[in-house]
Design a protein around this motif. Structure first.
Motif, short mmCIF file in Angstrom:
data_model
loop_
_atom_site.label_atom_id
_atom_site.label_comp_id
_atom_site.label_asym_id
_atom_site.label_seq_id
_atom_site.Cartn_x
_atom_site.Cartn_y
_atom_site.Cartn_z
N VAL A 2 0.91 -1.33 -0.04
CA VAL A 2 -0.09 -0.18 -0.09
C VAL A 2 0.93 1.16 -0.11
O VAL A 2 1.83 1.46 0.77
CB VAL A 2 -0.89 0.00 1.37
N ALA A 24 -4.40 6.45 -1.04
CA ALA A 24 -4.07 5.24 -1.08
C ALA A 24 -3.93 4.35 -2.35
O ALA A 24 -4.99 4.68 -3.11
CB ALA A 24 -4.57 4.19 0.09
N PHE A 29 -7.87 -1.33 -0.34
CA PHE A 29 -8.14 -0.26 0.67
C PHE A 29 -9.11 -0.56 1.79
O PHE A 29 -8.59 -0.06 2.97
CB PHE A 29 -8.16 1.21 -0.07
N ASN A 77 -10.61 5.39 -2.45
CA ASN A 77 -9.36 5.16 -1.71
C ASN A 77 -8.78 6.36 -1.04
O ASN A 77 -7.60 6.48 -1.17
CB ASN A 77 -8.42 4.38 -2.65
#
Length: 122
Positions: A2, A24, A29, A77
């Protein structure tokens, strides 16, 4: 893996507001709780807030409770930290971090952003 990128920091007067964002990468996520931490010069990194992967649970440090709110948009995200009624003691570099569980201990987080500076003038 990530990757996290914070934005939204800056200079604000005491009593003002800022909203931090943390974007992200990756398609997982929603499996991660997202924490917010901060570190002031000469001090240790401290927990600020955390939100569960679904967004259904949030926890805050006593020092920010009632002033800061964290939220997330899993479709985008992105996780947010809305900071109101800012005080000079909130001045720090703010980091977002990802972990499977919504924990408060910084050492348990696997992934970190680069940080964004928040400066509150008196």
């Amino acid at each position: 893996q990530v990757q996290l990128v914070e934005s939204g920091g800056g200079l604000v007067q005491a009593g003002g507001s800022l909203r931090l964002s943390c974007a992200a990468s990756g398609r997982t996520f929603s499996r991660y709780a997202m924490g917010w931490f901060r570190q002031a010069p000469g001090k240790e990194r401290e927990f600020v807030a955390v939100i569960s992967g679904s967004g259904g649970s949030t926890y805050y440090a006593d020092s920010v409770k009632g002033r800061f709110t964290t939220s997330r948009d899993n479709a985008e995200n992105t996780v947010y930290l809305q900071m109101n009624s800012l005080k000079p003691e909130d001045t720090a570099v703010y980091y977002c971090a990802a972990n499977p569980s919504p924990v408060r201990a910084a050492g348990l987080y696997d992934y970190w952003g680069q940080g964004t500076q928040v400066t509150v003038s008196s």
